[in-house]
Design a protein around this motif. Structure first.
Motif, PDB file in Angstrom:
ATOM      1  N   SER A 135       5.973   3.853   1.871  1.00 32.00           N
ATOM      2  CA  SER A 135       6.640   5.009   2.459  1.00 32.00           C
ATOM      3  C   SER A 135       7.520   4.656   3.694  1.00 32.00           C
ATOM      4  O   SER A 135       8.246   5.698   3.858  1.00 32.00           O
ATOM      5  N   VAL A 163       2.696  -0.687  -6.482  1.00 31.74           N
ATOM      6  CA  VAL A 163       1.589   0.062  -5.705  1.00 31.74           C
ATOM      7  C   VAL A 163       0.358   0.218  -6.804  1.00 31.74           C
ATOM      8  O   VAL A 163       0.631   0.494  -7.783  1.00 31.74           O
ATOM      9  N   THR A 174       0.848  -1.268   0.171  1.00 26.30           N
ATOM     10  CA  THR A 174      -0.105   0.028   0.131  1.00 26.30           C
ATOM     11  C   THR A 174       1.201   1.264  -0.067  1.00 26.30           C
ATOM     12  O   THR A 174       2.082   0.994   0.117  1.00 26.30           O
ATOM     13  N   THR A 175       0.264   2.363  -0.024  1.00 21.31           N
ATOM     14  CA  THR A 175       1.227   3.526  -0.178  1.00 21.31           C
ATOM     15  C   THR A 175       2.045   3.662   1.243  1.00 21.31           C
ATOM     16  O   THR A 175       2.963   4.289   1.280  1.00 21.31           O
ATOM     17  N   ARG A 221      -3.244   7.609  -5.257  1.00 18.26           N
ATOM     18  CA  ARG A 221      -3.639   7.717  -3.731  1.00 18.26           C
ATOM     19  C   ARG A 221      -4.745   6.254  -3.703  1.00 18.26           C
ATOM     20  O   ARG A 221      -5.037   5.564  -4.776  1.00 18.26           O
ATOM     21  N   ALA A 256       1.353   8.428  -2.916  1.00 23.11           N
ATOM     22  CA  ALA A 256       2.548   8.204  -3.134  1.00 23.11           C
ATOM     23  C   ALA A 256       3.061   9.167  -4.349  1.00 23.11           C
ATOM     24  O   ALA A 256       1.998   9.261  -5.210  1.00 23.11           O
TER      25      ALA A 256
END
Ligand code: ATP
Ligand code: MG
Length: 428
Positions: free
Chosen positions: A11, A20, A6-7, A39, A45
């Protein structure tokens, strides 16, 4: 695998390769470099597209992807001070899984706030806005926290019928429907059924389910379908019911603070855990407070203006207790001199919950029903439960959306429901 991270997960990396997936929130082209913001539910991201690395053709293709298209991007994550998010992904490949038409009927990344009607019409787009979705993250955590408190306190979760033959409160505000050859209604409240479960010896039950009210008026705090959190407990009085109610609310708020701090930030709310116990104010005390500002007679219900006064004078969460019997439903336990063991939980000027110790004595219940113009014959299925061993009991019904309004600070109850049902809206 369609998606590796996931973003949010991406991260936290630096140097790893990820795939992603999500929606194109925004795209900015600055000559030979472009920034595509992707998103998903967990955040954003930044995909940094560099023409010299991607080649002319890919760069051209990727920078033409329309906003809100669904894409997957494969590339390397790197931490960087320059990006607002503190990291970027340098994609090698971007796949468009589902392109979005342009123009969008409702902008997702725009700051412009559309009116409620347009928003609901395009709810699937509206909900993509992080601050709109945040309400539902809070709602979910709140509900989970409340459920945990109830379960920890020995309550059984039950479900009672929503298609019923009689009105709980005996009158208007009912949606009629055909049940084969009989007339039926959508239930306004599980009240009568949860009381029957006390006769069944279930001791402590709760139900989280829709309740239907054919309220004609269109207000910012009424829906025609809402989620009612109901609890009922045996060998208990009004104080016992209030105590579990305030604990449930604090448990819900605690969970929101624990799990959804980001959602709270997006909503711009600073939430703190309310102190227990909540203040108890009797109806008579509240009446005196109101009468300092506007006139109100004993036996009247609090008007909108009166509630405003109470909101100002008392504030926060508080209970109004010992109501006049006549303005409460037939099933509340009468006290002497025209009072009852009913209570309302308020937050400032908003009613959140109504509850009471219930009348568990058959004769008295029938008498009060008659005095309120109800025909006991129609409530036979309910009244029978009081003739063969009914323990004293108490309980409450709490409107989930009202509580979500308070916790999130949104002003219109429609914002707390994914697909609201109001006086005019049946679609989507
Ligand atoms: P109100 O006076 O605010 O219309 P009520 O006294 O008619 O509410 P109750 O029958 O006491 O409502 O229902 C218990 C709780 O259910 C209320 O305190 C409220 O939180 C919620 N509730 C009731 N009606 C609605 C509605 N139409 N829309 C949303 N929530 C509701
Ligand atoms: Mg009420």
């Amino acid at each position: 695998m369609l998606r590796t991270h996931t973003t949010k997960e991406a991260s936290m990396l630096d140097g790893e390769s990820v795939r992603v997936c999500g929606w194109v929130h925004d795209i900015r082209v600055l000559g030979r470099i472009a920034f595509l913001v992707l998103r998903d539910r967990y955040g954003f991201a930044q995909l940094t597209l560099i023409r010299s690395l991607l080649g002319k053709d890919k760069f051209k293709e990727y920078t033409k992807i329309t906003r809100e298209s669904v894409i997957c991007a494969t590339g390397k994550v790197q931490k960087t001070e320059q990006a607002k998010l503190g990291f970027e992904i340098l994609p090698e490949i971007i796949e468009v899984l589902n392109p979005a038409d342009a123009p969008l009927p409702l902008g997702v990344s725009d700051m412009v706030t559309a009116d409620m009607e347009t928003r609901i019409e395009n709810r699937f787009l509206d909900l993509r806005k992080p601050e709109v979705m945040a309400v539902f993250k809070v709602r979910s955590a709140l509900l989970q926290g409340i459920r945990e408190v109830l379960v920890a306190n020995g309550f059984l979760e039950v479900h009672t019928p929503k298609i019923v033959a009689t009105a709980t409160e005996g009158g208007t505000e009912l949606f009629p429907l055909k049940y084969f050859e009989k007339d039926a209604y959508l239930n306004q409240s599980p009240q009568l059924y949860k009381q029957i479960l006390m006769a069944a010896g279930f001791d402590r039950v709760f139900e989280i389910a829709p309740a239907f009210r054919a309220e004609e008026h269109n207000t910012t705090r009424h829906l025609n379908e809402f989620i009612s959190i109901d609890a009922e407990l045996s060998f208990a009085n009004d104080e016992d019911a209030m105590s579990i109610l305030e604990k449930s609310i604090v448990g819900g708020i605690k969970r929101v603070i624990d799990k959804e701090s980001e959602a709270l930030e997006q909503l711009n709310v600073k939430l703190s855990i309310p102190e227990l116990p909540f203040r108890r104010v009797t109806y008579d005390e509240a009446l005196n407070l109101v009468n300092k500002h506007i006139s109100m007679e004993w036996g009247e219900d609090f008007s909108t203006e009166a509630l405003k006064v109470l909101g100002e004078e008392i504030g926060g969460f508080y209970f109004i207790t010992r109501w006049p019997l006549d303005i409460k439903p037939f099933y509340v336990l009468p006290d002497e001199d025209g009072y009852s063991f009913a209570f309302d939980l308020m937050y400032r000027d908003k009613e959140l919950s109504s509850g009471a110790q219930r009348n568990h004595r058959y004769e008295s219940l029938v008498e009060i029903m008659r005095s309120k113009g109800l025909n006991p014959e129609n409530f036979n299925f309910y009244l029978r439960a009081f003739k063969y061993g009914m323990p004293p009991h108490a309980g409450w019904g709490l409107g989930l959306e009202r509580l979500v309004m308070i916790v999130t600070g949104v002003k219109n109850i429609r914002e707390c429901v994914i697909f609201p049902r109001d006086r005019t809206r049946l679609v989507p």
